[in-house]
Design an enzyme around this catalytic site. Structure first.
Site, PDB file in Angstrom:
ATOM      1  N   ASP A  66       0.672  -1.533   0.226  1.00  0.00           N
ATOM      2  CA  ASP A  66      -0.251  -0.041   0.194  1.00  0.00           C
ATOM      3  C   ASP A  66       0.982   1.521   0.403  1.00  0.00           C
ATOM      4  OD1 ASP A  66       1.078  -0.274   2.900  1.00  0.00           O
ATOM      5  OD2 ASP A  66      -1.594  -0.915   3.263  1.00  0.00           O
ATOM      6  N   ASN A 133      -8.313  -2.596  14.110  1.00  0.00           N
ATOM      7  CA  ASN A 133      -9.559  -2.411  13.780  1.00  0.00           C
ATOM      8  C   ASN A 133     -10.431  -3.277  12.601  1.00  0.00           C
ATOM      9  OD1 ASN A 133      -8.082  -1.953  11.258  1.00  0.00           O
ATOM     10  ND2 ASN A 133      -9.627  -0.120  10.890  1.00  0.00           N
ATOM     11  N   HIS A 135      -7.752  -3.837  10.041  1.00  0.00           N
ATOM     12  CA  HIS A 135      -7.667  -3.814   8.461  1.00  0.00           C
ATOM     13  C   HIS A 135      -6.578  -5.429   7.846  1.00  0.00           C
ATOM     14  CE1 HIS A 135      -5.414  -0.137   9.010  1.00  0.00           C
ATOM     15  NE2 HIS A 135      -4.118  -1.297   9.320  1.00  0.00           N
ATOM     16  N   GLU A 140      -9.832  -1.403   5.152  1.00  0.00           N
ATOM     17  CA  GLU A 140     -10.980  -1.094   5.913  1.00  0.00           C
ATOM     18  C   GLU A 140     -11.637  -1.929   6.409  1.00  0.00           C
ATOM     19  OE1 GLU A 140      -8.925   0.882   8.214  1.00  0.00           O
ATOM     20  OE2 GLU A 140      -7.932   2.334   7.336  1.00  0.00           O
TER      21      GLU A 140
HETATM   22  P1  PGA Z   1       1.466  -2.018  13.090  1.00  0.00           P
HETATM   23  O1  PGA Z   1       0.732  -1.937  11.666  1.00  0.00           O
HETATM   24  O2  PGA Z   1       2.631  -2.760  11.836  1.00  0.00           O
HETATM   25  O3  PGA Z   1       2.071  -0.698  12.874  1.00  0.00           O
HETATM   26  O4  PGA Z   1       0.535  -2.443  13.963  1.00  0.00           O
HETATM   27  C1  PGA Z   1       0.119  -3.276  11.221  1.00  0.00           C
HETATM   28  C2  PGA Z   1      -1.014  -2.510  10.247  1.00  0.00           C
HETATM   29  O5  PGA Z   1      -1.707  -1.049  10.621  1.00  0.00           O
HETATM   30  O6  PGA Z   1      -1.355  -3.649   9.234  1.00  0.00           O
END
Ligand code: PGA
Length: 239
Positions: A66, A133, A135, A140
């Protein structure tokens, strides 16, 4: 369900196991296409990959999962906000001799990028983190399993996680609030998926995503991974 769970001792052990899986992938198929994530979780994996000697990347194809979009009217990110391409270059890509595909160069044409990712029947390996959440990448909550690669609004929870509440309150107008994400459809087309989750605060969302009696749904995009035949979930907590 064909999800394999591997529970290791800490985040560095998760990183090491993930790096070994990348190594095994490249050893068994030197021309593998691999999709790489950003975030805090995969940092130990990148460190471990950097320590592996004699790994032949020369025929591999590397993709970003992404990338942030600039807010309307801005031509640079504010200080302290790194593009995901910059992150990947810093942690690994600049040091390996591979063919690299930068989503940042194709933000206006997400489906063209998806076409590159899907070439040769889809990626061999997609590596993911998971948001609090649920995602995966920036798919999302609300994202169906056939989501295409597209421009999305980041969820408020994601903005708070990525920038911190204080900075978000102060600088919201100049911070990236949209991104282009590889869609769930392309992620699920991957031959193999490796999901990394570290820190016991992620236990709840992993249980929600992979709980045996919970049907996959748009409420928790990671739950769509249960439909995939070859997923490994690597954690530093028991699930
Ligand atoms: P993080 O993010 O590794 O910083 O917890 C994970 C994500 O949002 O996919």
């Amino acid at each position: 369900m064909s999800v394999q769970f591997i529970n290791t001792i800490d985040r560095n052990a998760v990183g090491l196991r993930a790096a070994w899986m990348v190594q095994a992938q490249l050893n068994s198929k030197p021309d593998s296409s691999i999709v790489f994530p950003t975030g805090n979780t995969p940092l130990p994996m990148y460190e471990a990959l950097g320590r592996i000697r004699n790994l032949d990347w020369s025929r591999s194809r590397l993709f970003q999962l992404d990338e942030y979009c600039q807010p309307e009217g801005m031509d640079a990110f504010p200080p302290g906000v790194e593009t995901f391409a910059g992150f990947l270059d810093r942690v690994l890509w600049s040091r390996v001799d591979a063919q690299k595909f930068y989503l940042k160069d194709m933000l206006d044409d997400p489906m063209q990028y998806e076409g590159l990712v899907r070439a040769n029947r889809g990626p061999d390996l997609t590596i993911l983190g998971i948001g609090m959440n649920g995602h995966i990448a920036f798919n999302e909550p609300g994202s169906p399993s056939d989501s295409p690669t597209r421009r999305v609004d980041l969820a408020e929870e994601t903005l708070v996680h990525n920038f911190g509440e204080e900075r978000l309150n102060r600088d919201r107008a100049v911070l990236p609030r949209q991104a282009v994400t590889l869609g769930l459809s392309a992620i699920l087309a991957s031959r193999r998926i490796l999901l990394l989750a570290t820190g016991s605060r992620k236990r709840g969302i992993i249980r929600k995503a992979f709980g045996q009696h919970i049907a996959p749904s748009v409420a928790c995009p990671a739950s769509w991974l249960k439909m995939h035949p070859y997923v490994t979930v690597l954690t530093d907590f028991s699930v």
